[in-house]
Design a protein around this motif. Structure first.
Motif, PDB file in Angstrom:
ATOM      1  N   ARG A  81      39.200  59.332  47.678  1.00 55.21           N
ATOM      2  CA  ARG A  81      39.743  58.196  48.448  1.00 55.21           C
ATOM      3  C   ARG A  81      41.170  58.514  48.889  1.00 55.21           C
ATOM      4  O   ARG A  81      42.019  58.859  48.062  1.00 55.21           O
ATOM      5  N   PHE A 130      34.555  46.683  45.891  1.00 52.31           N
ATOM      6  CA  PHE A 130      34.720  47.640  46.992  1.00 52.31           C
ATOM      7  C   PHE A 130      35.595  48.812  46.565  1.00 52.31           C
ATOM      8  O   PHE A 130      36.346  49.370  47.361  1.00 52.31           O
ATOM      9  N   CYS A 131      35.493  49.193  45.283  1.00 50.84           N
ATOM     10  CA  CYS A 131      36.340  50.264  44.762  1.00 50.84           C
ATOM     11  C   CYS A 131      36.114  51.598  45.483  1.00 50.84           C
ATOM     12  O   CYS A 131      37.042  52.395  45.621  1.00 50.84           O
ATOM     13  N   CYS A 146      38.560  51.992  48.198  1.00 51.76           N
ATOM     14  CA  CYS A 146      39.892  51.422  47.941  1.00 51.76           C
ATOM     15  C   CYS A 146      40.990  52.468  48.141  1.00 51.76           C
ATOM     16  O   CYS A 146      41.057  53.449  47.410  1.00 51.76           O
ATOM     17  N   ARG A 205      44.369  51.671  48.265  1.00 50.02           N
ATOM     18  CA  ARG A 205      45.629  50.969  48.047  1.00 50.02           C
ATOM     19  C   ARG A 205      46.382  51.402  46.780  1.00 50.02           C
ATOM     20  O   ARG A 205      45.791  51.496  45.714  1.00 50.02           O
ATOM     21  N   ARG A 216      49.980  50.207  44.602  1.00 56.00           N
ATOM     22  CA  ARG A 216      50.859  49.041  44.454  1.00 56.00           C
ATOM     23  C   ARG A 216      52.146  49.436  43.756  1.00 56.00           C
ATOM     24  O   ARG A 216      52.125  50.196  42.780  1.00 56.00           O
ATOM     25  N   CYS A 262      45.735  50.727  40.730  1.00 57.54           N
ATOM     26  CA  CYS A 262      44.651  49.739  40.751  1.00 57.54           C
ATOM     27  C   CYS A 262      45.232  48.395  40.328  1.00 57.54           C
ATOM     28  O   CYS A 262      46.146  48.337  39.504  1.00 57.54           O
ATOM     29  N   LEU A 263      44.678  47.327  40.899  1.00 59.14           N
ATOM     30  CA  LEU A 263      45.123  45.974  40.546  1.00 59.14           C
ATOM     31  C   LEU A 263      44.914  45.694  39.060  1.00 59.14           C
ATOM     32  O   LEU A 263      45.554  44.827  38.475  1.00 59.14           O
ATOM     33  N   PHE A 264      44.012  46.429  38.468  1.00 57.69           N
ATOM     34  CA  PHE A 264      43.686  46.199  37.061  1.00 57.69           C
ATOM     35  C   PHE A 264      44.106  47.366  36.166  1.00 57.69           C
ATOM     36  O   PHE A 264      43.640  47.475  35.035  1.00 57.69           O
ATOM     37  N   ARG A 268      44.003  59.866  40.200  1.00 50.62           N
ATOM     38  CA  ARG A 268      43.461  58.494  40.177  1.00 50.62           C
ATOM     39  C   ARG A 268      41.933  58.482  40.090  1.00 50.62           C
ATOM     40  O   ARG A 268      41.251  59.177  40.849  1.00 50.62           O
ATOM     41  N   ASP A 300      40.494  55.145  39.179  1.00 50.61           N
ATOM     42  CA  ASP A 300      40.263  53.715  38.919  1.00 50.61           C
ATOM     43  C   ASP A 300      39.101  53.148  39.727  1.00 50.61           C
ATOM     44  O   ASP A 300      38.940  53.453  40.897  1.00 50.61           O
ATOM     45  N   ARG A 301      38.356  52.271  39.081  1.00 52.31           N
ATOM     46  CA  ARG A 301      37.325  51.483  39.787  1.00 52.31           C
ATOM     47  C   ARG A 301      36.941  50.286  38.911  1.00 52.31           C
ATOM     48  O   ARG A 301      35.775  50.033  38.624  1.00 52.31           O
ATOM     49  N   TYR A 302      37.969  49.544  38.539  1.00 48.92           N
ATOM     50  CA  TYR A 302      37.788  48.448  37.584  1.00 48.92           C
ATOM     51  C   TYR A 302      36.688  47.473  37.997  1.00 48.92           C
ATOM     52  O   TYR A 302      35.823  47.103  37.191  1.00 48.92           O
ATOM     53  N   SER A 303      36.723  47.035  39.255  1.00 46.08           N
ATOM     54  CA  SER A 303      35.774  45.981  39.648  1.00 46.08           C
ATOM     55  C   SER A 303      34.324  46.443  39.567  1.00 46.08           C
ATOM     56  O   SER A 303      33.421  45.646  39.341  1.00 46.08           O
TER      57      SER A 303
HETATM   58 FE1  SF4 Z   1      40.833  49.072  44.141  1.00 43.26          FE
HETATM   59 FE2  SF4 Z   1      41.067  48.694  41.514  1.00 43.26          FE
HETATM   60 FE3  SF4 Z   1      40.407  46.631  43.084  1.00 43.26          FE
HETATM   61 FE4  SF4 Z   1      38.637  48.610  42.626  1.00 43.26          FE
HETATM   62  S1  SF4 Z   1      39.451  47.172  41.112  1.00 43.26           S
HETATM   63  S2  SF4 Z   1      39.115  47.677  44.619  1.00 43.26           S
HETATM   64  S3  SF4 Z   1      40.021  50.390  42.524  1.00 43.26           S
HETATM   65  S4  SF4 Z   1      42.364  47.769  43.118  1.00 43.26           S
END
Ligand code: SF4
Ligand code: SAM
Ligand code: SF4
Length: 345
Positions: free
Chosen positions: A19, A269-270, A273, A275, A277, A287-289, A320, A322-325
């Motif tokens: 990504r 939608f990881c 993603c 983004r 932050r 990641c937001l999480f 990186r 991350d894919r929390y969601s």
């Molecule tokens: Fe991106 Fe993390 Fe949200 Fe997945 S959980 S869309 S990786 S910020």
């Protein structure tokens, strides 16, 4: 002079899931004049809460330098957020710095709108391209309860009109629907947006942070929202405007605009993603999480040169994964999570 959206996008570094790094969200303050229960519940963010002292915040000079390096790494889009970003003094000066950075083609702001009427034109003149205003209800009592604020709804509505009048169109409206709280007002928001030429985006209530007492029973799913809107105004899906777009877009069949659904709970939608932050104190979160950030401020204040800063950020993004969601569930339930007001929504 500011760049304009649509300029060519250059190469970007990629993470372990291929990504690219394209978007940077910058939290410019952890303070806010609202206390939305899903974000900064008053029981936690009350008079006893210690907000960051000014000296801890990245200066505009430091932010300008970071944005230059991020642009070199492939970032073309910057969003200023918070907390409430318009509480930070002279935000237009930061907008101007960011908008004039080579490679940055899109500068956006997310705000609760309470101070927007005062600032919209100056922000536009400084080079801001787009604004998203959070608006959870058009009913003054429900608005006050959702935001736990004494700021009247009319201030936010004035802010939205001022932004559109200043040319920050189409203004996007972010609505978080909470079961039993503001869900009944959905169709009023739909009509308001259609009449005003705004793009309503319904965000599923997320389990960010640890203070909002989130539970799945409070989430109004995007599928339900779509069903309710389309029953009144039939709509068809629109292809994403660009890769990595978080909202799934829908267009009304009668030609009167479009709306978006942000479904991070029901349809993560990881995989697309792009983004990163940056917190107000200069921690980089991928990641937001994410459970922790990386301290870029220490590097800046320690005298790092641009090449080494570039390499440090490239290494963080390169690692990186991350894919929390996508993983959300038993395995993620006990992870420490930063608050959205701190991290920047
Ligand atoms: Fe991106 Fe993390 Fe949200 Fe997945 S959980 S869309 S990786 S910020
Ligand atoms: N104060 C500004 C505002 O409210 O627009 C910017 C910061 S706020 C954290 C950014 C966005 O995050 C807002 O649109 C808000 O509705 C959203 N948000 C905050 N907490 C959320 C949650 N738990 N679930 C979903 N969205 C959330
Ligand atoms: Fe403030 Fe925005 Fe969080 Fe509401 S969502 S408490 S306005 S930072």
């Amino acid at each position: 002079m500011a760049n304009t959206p649509g300029d060519a996008v250059g190469p970007a570094i990629r993470d372990r899931r291929a990504r690219p790094l394209r978007d940077l969200r910058i939290s410019v303050t952890d303070r806010c004049n609202f206390r939305c229960g899903y974000c900064m519940p008053r029981e936690v963010f009350g008079p006893g809460h210690a907000f960051l002292p000014r000296s801890e915040l990245l200066s505009y000079e430091e932010l300008g330098r970071l944005v230059r390096v991020f642009a070199d790494l492939g970032v073309s889009k910057v969003r200023l957020t918070g907390g409430e970003p318009l509480l930070r003094r002279d935000l237009d000066a930061l907008v101007s710095l960011v908008a004039s950075t080579p490679g940055i083609t899109d500068v956006a702001l997310t705000t609760n709108g309470s101070l927007l009427a005062v600032h919209a034109q100056r922000l536009r003149d400084a080079g801001l391209h787009r604004v998203t205003v959070s608006l959870d209800s058009l009913d003054p009592a429900v608005f006050a309860a959702m935001g736990d604020t004494k700021v009247p709804l009319s201030k936010v509505l004035d802010g939205i009109a001022a932004a559109a009048g200043a040319g920050l169109a189409p203004v996007k409206l972010n609505t978080v629907l909470r079961r039993g709280m503001n869900e009944a007002g959905l169709l009023d928001l739909v009509e308001f947006a259609r009449d005003g030429g705004y793009v309503l985006r319904c965000i599923e209530y997320m389990d960010v942070g640890t203070t909002n007492g989130w539970g799945p029973s409070e989430v109004v799913s995007s599928a339900e929202v779509l069903g309710r809107i389309a029953a009144v105004h039939p709509a068809e899906p629109v292809a994403p405007g660009r890769p990595g777009e978080v909202a799934r877009r829908w267009r009304y069949l009668d030609g009167r605009g479009e709306f978006g659904l942000i479904s991070s709970v029901s349809m993560p939608f990881c995989s697309t993603c792009t983004r990163a932050r940056l917190t107000a104190v200069g921690e980089l979160y991928t990641c937001l999480f994410a459970t922790h950030g990386r301290d870029l401020r220490a590097l800046l204040r320690g005298g790092i040169d641009d090449a080494a800063l570039h390499a440090a950020i490239a290494a963080i993004w390169g690692a990186r994964d991350d894919r929390y969601s996508e993983l959300r569930g038993a395995g993620t339930a006990d992870l420490p999570k930063p608050e959205m007001s701190y991290l920047g929504g």
